[in-house]
Design a protein around this motif. Structure first.
Motif, mmCIF file in Angstrom:
data_model
loop_
_atom_site.group_PDB
_atom_site.id
_atom_site.type_symbol
_atom_site.label_atom_id
_atom_site.label_comp_id
_atom_site.label_asym_id
_atom_site.label_seq_id
_atom_site.Cartn_x
_atom_site.Cartn_y
_atom_site.Cartn_z
ATOM 1 N N ILE A 179 1.007 -1.231 -0.013
ATOM 2 C CA ILE A 179 -0.014 0.090 0.138
ATOM 3 C C ILE A 179 0.926 1.089 -0.034
ATOM 4 O O ILE A 179 1.514 1.467 0.965
ATOM 5 C CB ILE A 179 -0.852 0.130 1.359
ATOM 6 N N LEU A 180 0.958 1.819 -1.086
ATOM 7 C CA LEU A 180 1.925 2.854 -1.336
ATOM 8 C C LEU A 180 1.321 4.316 -0.761
ATOM 9 O O LEU A 180 -0.025 4.535 -1.013
ATOM 10 C CB LEU A 180 2.484 3.038 -2.766
ATOM 11 N N GLY A 181 1.986 5.331 -0.445
ATOM 12 C CA GLY A 181 1.630 6.384 0.199
ATOM 13 C C GLY A 181 2.372 6.796 1.280
ATOM 14 O O GLY A 181 2.608 6.075 2.327
ATOM 15 N N GLU A 209 -14.719 3.768 -5.511
ATOM 16 C CA GLU A 209 -14.143 2.676 -6.309
ATOM 17 C C GLU A 209 -12.656 2.877 -6.582
ATOM 18 O O GLU A 209 -12.139 4.194 -6.641
ATOM 19 C CB GLU A 209 -14.747 2.631 -7.573
ATOM 20 N N GLY A 210 -12.135 1.853 -6.767
ATOM 21 C CA GLY A 210 -10.453 2.047 -7.009
ATOM 22 C C GLY A 210 -9.699 2.562 -5.953
ATOM 23 O O GLY A 210 -8.477 2.742 -6.318
ATOM 24 N N SER A 211 -10.130 2.787 -4.788
ATOM 25 C CA SER A 211 -9.308 3.301 -3.768
ATOM 26 C C SER A 211 -8.455 2.632 -2.895
ATOM 27 O O SER A 211 -7.714 2.941 -1.916
ATOM 28 C CB SER A 211 -10.383 4.088 -2.722
ATOM 29 N N GLY A 212 -8.404 1.301 -3.256
ATOM 30 C CA GLY A 212 -7.630 0.288 -2.515
ATOM 31 C C GLY A 212 -8.185 -0.498 -1.400
ATOM 32 O O GLY A 212 -7.522 -1.232 -0.501
ATOM 33 N N LYS A 213 -9.407 -0.926 -1.491
ATOM 34 C CA LYS A 213 -10.367 -1.517 -0.499
ATOM 35 C C LYS A 213 -9.631 -3.019 -0.351
ATOM 36 O O LYS A 213 -9.456 -3.544 0.597
ATOM 37 C CB LYS A 213 -11.810 -1.369 -0.559
ATOM 38 N N LYS A 214 -9.854 -3.722 -1.771
ATOM 39 C CA LYS A 214 -9.308 -4.977 -1.853
ATOM 40 C C LYS A 214 -7.697 -5.121 -1.320
ATOM 41 O O LYS A 214 -7.533 -6.236 -0.838
ATOM 42 C CB LYS A 214 -9.683 -5.431 -3.213
ATOM 43 N N LEU A 215 -7.167 -4.106 -2.048
ATOM 44 C CA LEU A 215 -5.579 -4.193 -1.515
ATOM 45 C C LEU A 215 -5.526 -4.197 -0.042
ATOM 46 O O LEU A 215 -4.414 -4.824 0.479
ATOM 47 C CB LEU A 215 -5.049 -2.850 -2.115
ATOM 48 N N VAL A 216 -6.206 -3.441 0.722
ATOM 49 C CA VAL A 216 -6.115 -3.490 2.279
ATOM 50 C C VAL A 216 -6.650 -4.870 2.823
ATOM 51 O O VAL A 216 -5.837 -5.206 3.728
ATOM 52 C CB VAL A 216 -7.048 -2.440 2.818
ATOM 53 N N LEU A 394 -5.760 5.806 -12.160
ATOM 54 C CA LEU A 394 -4.415 6.277 -12.403
ATOM 55 C C LEU A 394 -3.578 5.090 -12.974
ATOM 56 O O LEU A 394 -2.785 5.586 -13.993
ATOM 57 C CB LEU A 394 -3.713 6.834 -11.129
ATOM 58 N N GLN A 395 -3.865 4.073 -12.585
ATOM 59 C CA GLN A 395 -3.184 2.821 -13.000
ATOM 60 C C GLN A 395 -3.304 2.706 -14.431
ATOM 61 O O GLN A 395 -2.422 2.407 -15.200
ATOM 62 C CB GLN A 395 -3.604 1.540 -12.176
ATOM 63 N N SER A 396 -4.604 2.763 -14.862
ATOM 64 C CA SER A 396 -4.974 2.456 -16.123
ATOM 65 C C SER A 396 -4.489 3.667 -17.146
ATOM 66 O O SER A 396 -4.068 3.459 -18.353
ATOM 67 C CB SER A 396 -6.349 2.065 -16.356
HETATM 68 N N1 LIG Z 1 -2.301 2.802 -1.901
HETATM 69 C C1 LIG Z 1 -1.722 2.008 -2.959
HETATM 70 N N2 LIG Z 1 -0.467 1.660 -3.451
HETATM 71 C C2 LIG Z 1 -0.528 0.815 -4.440
HETATM 72 N N3 LIG Z 1 -1.508 0.511 -5.458
HETATM 73 C C3 LIG Z 1 -2.860 0.609 -4.910
HETATM 74 C C4 LIG Z 1 -3.213 1.566 -3.750
HETATM 75 N N4 LIG Z 1 -4.607 1.650 -3.727
HETATM 76 C C5 LIG Z 1 -5.106 1.163 -4.742
HETATM 77 N N5 LIG Z 1 -3.977 0.486 -5.606
HETATM 78 C C6 LIG Z 1 -4.206 -0.313 -6.665
HETATM 79 O O1 LIG Z 1 -5.296 0.291 -7.369
HETATM 80 C C7 LIG Z 1 -6.039 -0.782 -7.958
HETATM 81 C C8 LIG Z 1 -7.579 -0.745 -7.459
HETATM 82 O O2 LIG Z 1 -7.502 -1.076 -5.893
HETATM 83 P P1 LIG Z 1 -8.549 -1.944 -5.239
HETATM 84 O O3 LIG Z 1 -9.042 -3.319 -6.307
HETATM 85 O O4 LIG Z 1 -7.867 -2.444 -3.981
HETATM 86 O O5 LIG Z 1 -9.748 -0.873 -4.879
HETATM 87 P P2 LIG Z 1 -11.039 -1.178 -4.303
HETATM 88 O O6 LIG Z 1 -11.535 0.051 -3.683
HETATM 89 O O7 LIG Z 1 -11.148 -2.651 -3.728
HETATM 90 O O8 LIG Z 1 -12.058 -0.929 -5.975
HETATM 91 P P3 LIG Z 1 -13.480 -1.527 -6.172
HETATM 92 O O9 LIG Z 1 -14.412 -0.776 -5.170
HETATM 93 O O10 LIG Z 1 -13.898 -0.584 -7.449
HETATM 94 O O11 LIG Z 1 -13.473 -2.848 -6.508
HETATM 95 C C9 LIG Z 1 -5.365 -2.374 -7.465
HETATM 96 O O12 LIG Z 1 -4.683 -2.409 -8.750
HETATM 97 C C10 LIG Z 1 -4.400 -1.776 -6.395
HETATM 98 O O13 LIG Z 1 -3.573 -2.605 -6.460
#
Ligand SMILES: Nc1ncnc2c1ncn2[C@@H]1O[C@H](COP(=O)(O)OP(=O)(O)OP(=O)(O)O)[C@@H](O)[C@H]1O
Length: 498
Positions: A179-181, A209-216, A394-396
């Motif tokens: 988790i970068l930042g 969406e895409g804020s990193g919930k699954k990553l956490v 940002l990633q895409s």
């Molecule tokens: N803080 C972070 N550092 C590095 N990569 C991140 C970070 N936050 C999100 N990402 C990357 O961004 C992408 C989206 O993250 P993730 O799937 O965890 O989001 P989400 O909140 O679960 O999204 P959704 O609700 O849309 O399913 C993933 O590829 C994840 O690895």
């Protein structure tokens, strides 16, 4: 005694003492402590260069709340440390508040000195000295610190400290560091993950969406005792009641029972995305299953039925409102959100954008065999974009910029996914290709209307480029459920068939 005399004394002491310290972390901390004391710096760090990945790994740090976890990574040319490493020059920032490239790791730092640790043909790492006072490092201290750093490089190399520290940081790859930042909100989040990760507590991540919930969720699983057991995911958005029930609880095909994700995750963890979309009946069924701790599988014998599972959930909205509206079960909520974690949207932590952008650039350069870099303007434009799709968007955007445009040095227009060039984009904002139609306010000044219009243009464009809803959602940086919602409710998409 002058600093000069102290330097040779300190170096002798370092050389002698580190022999007695068998542990690499203790050695590095000892070196750093001595160095900070010598130059009167309040905080600082030592980073070692990973030649292959072109990142700097912080191997010793003083003054950061997260100093226990020192293997944080910085891209080679990011921030003051990165600048010192990439230019091989001493970098002094007398007032960090006036430096636009400054990556804030510690709130109290006001001036920073970064000295590259150099051999003739390589950069071993960087020594950072920081002070809580503006313009703390005088030319004399800078000269002395430089001399010290050159001697320190020799000690580090002779004692194989750089190599050992680097290998240790590799060995200790830590899921939380994925988790970068460095924004305080992210540092706090990581701190919480380390606190609750090892327990069996259920955690609900609330964020866009895409804020990193699954990553956490993954980080929580992989720092727990369950890390070698399964981790599965179920997305409640866009699935029919029957499919979702089968997905979670299992289903029969003929006489054969196909276990659901609850059973598949037994002994491990299950991450349920968009939990707010779980229909009421299934909410009750889930609550019952978790309370009874029984594996939902009618073919199992009684004694094998015990469900031992940790649940993580994700939601884009705060479900407390749904509880009030009685669309979400209060019992289930409190079972699932023993600890709620809020995910900050990217636009509220813009300081982290350069770090994330470099991370994805490195990743996609490697994946696609490219060697692209950002111009200063490009980084600036990325930092200013709205990022409604957060980190995934940002990633895409970076993936596209690495893969599609010709230029090696990426410019603001390189992030435009419609292939138009700079001249054409001058009338548009933020390199996002917003048509003048949106930029010119009409009689109706409703912001919501303008946003809806913009969304419709984006969605139509995405359907030109991809065929399935899943691919379209990915391009847009939103979930499939969210795309379906917009398709259904956006008035400018009326009559638009996919
Ligand atoms: N803080 C972070 N550092 C590095 N990569 C991140 C970070 N936050 C999100 N990402 C990357 O961004 C992408 C989206 O993250 P993730 O799937 O965890 O989001 P989400 O909140 O679960 O999204 P959704 O609700 O849309 O399913 C993933 O590829 C994840 O690895």
């Amino acid at each position: 005694m002058s600093v000069k005399q102290d330097i040779s004394g300190a170096l002798r002491k370092i050389q002698k003492e580190i022999q007695q310290l068998p542990n690499i972390t203790d050695r590095l901390n000892f070196i750093l402590d001595m160095t900070l004391t010598l130059f009167g710096a309040s905080t600082g760090s030592i980073s070692i260069m990973d030649q292959e990945e072109k990142v700097l790994t912080i191997v010793a740090a003083k003054g950061m709340d997260w100093e226990k976890k020192i293997a944080a990574k910085l891209p080679f040319n990011l921030g003051v440390t990165g600048r010192a490493a990439s230019t091989r020059e001493i970098t002094y920032v007398p007032d960090v508040l006036l430096d636009r490239d400054y990556v804030k790791l510690i709130e109290t730092v006001r001036s920073e000195l970064a000295i590259p640790l150099l051999t003739r043909d390589s950069v071993v790492g960087v020594l950072n000295l920081e002070s809580d006072k503006v313009n703390f490092f005088s030319p004399d201290i800078i000269n002395q610190a430089t001399l010290f750093a050159s001697q320190l490089t020799i000690v580090i190399l002779e004692e194989r400290i750089a190599k050992e520290a680097f290998e240790k940081s590799k060995r200790e790859e830590d899921p939380v560091e994925e988790i970068l930042g460095y924004d305080p909100s992210i540092l706090f989040l990581k701190h919480r993950i380390r606190q609750v990760g090892p327990s069996d507590i259920s955690v609900m991540m609330i964020g866009e969406e895409g804020s990193g919930k699954k990553l956490v969720a993954k980080a929580l699983h992989y720092i727990s005792q369950r890390k070698n057991a399964p981790f599965h995911t179920v997305d409640c958005s866009g699935l029919s009641y029957e499919l979702l029930e089968a997905e979670l609880f299992g289903s029969f095909s003929g006489k054969i029972f196909n276990p659901g994700k609850l059973e598949q995750s037994n002994t491990g963890s299950l991450y349920i995305e968009s939990i707010g979309d779980l229909p009421s009946n299934l909410q009750n069924k889930l609550f019952q299953t978790l309370s009874d701790k029984t594996i939902p599988n009618p073919t199992l014998k009684k004694k094998d039925e015990v469900l031992n599972i940790r649940i993580f959930t994700g939601s884009k909205r705060d479900l407390l409102e749904d509880i009030q509206k009685e669309t979400f079960s209060m019992d289930l909520y409190y079972r699932l959100a023993e600890v709620p974690l809020r995910m900050p949207p990217l636009r509220e932590r813009r300081g982290d954008i350069p770090l994330l952008a470099h991370h994805f650039l490195y990743q996609y350069n490697k994946q696609y065999g490219r060697n692209k870099s950002f111009s200063t303007e490009a980084l600036k434009s990325l930092t200013g974009m709205p990022w409604s799709g957060n980190v995934r968007q940002l990633q895409s955007v970076i993936q596209y910029a690495v893969l599609v445009p010709q230029e090696t040095v990426l410019e603001p227009y390189s992030f435009q996914q419609d292939g138009k060039r700079e001249e054409e984009t001058r009338t548009k904002v933020s390199g996002f290709g917003v048509g003048t139609e949106i930029l010119t306010p009409s009689e109706n000044l409703s912001l919501n209307l303008a946003i809806e219009k913009l969304e419709a243009i984006w969605i139509k464009e995405a359907f030109q480029r991809a065929s399935t809803q899943e691919e379209v959602a990915k391009l847009l940086g939103i979930s499939r459920g969210s795309l379906q919602y917009k398709l259904k409710n956006n008035q400018f998409l009326d009559g638009f068939s996919v």
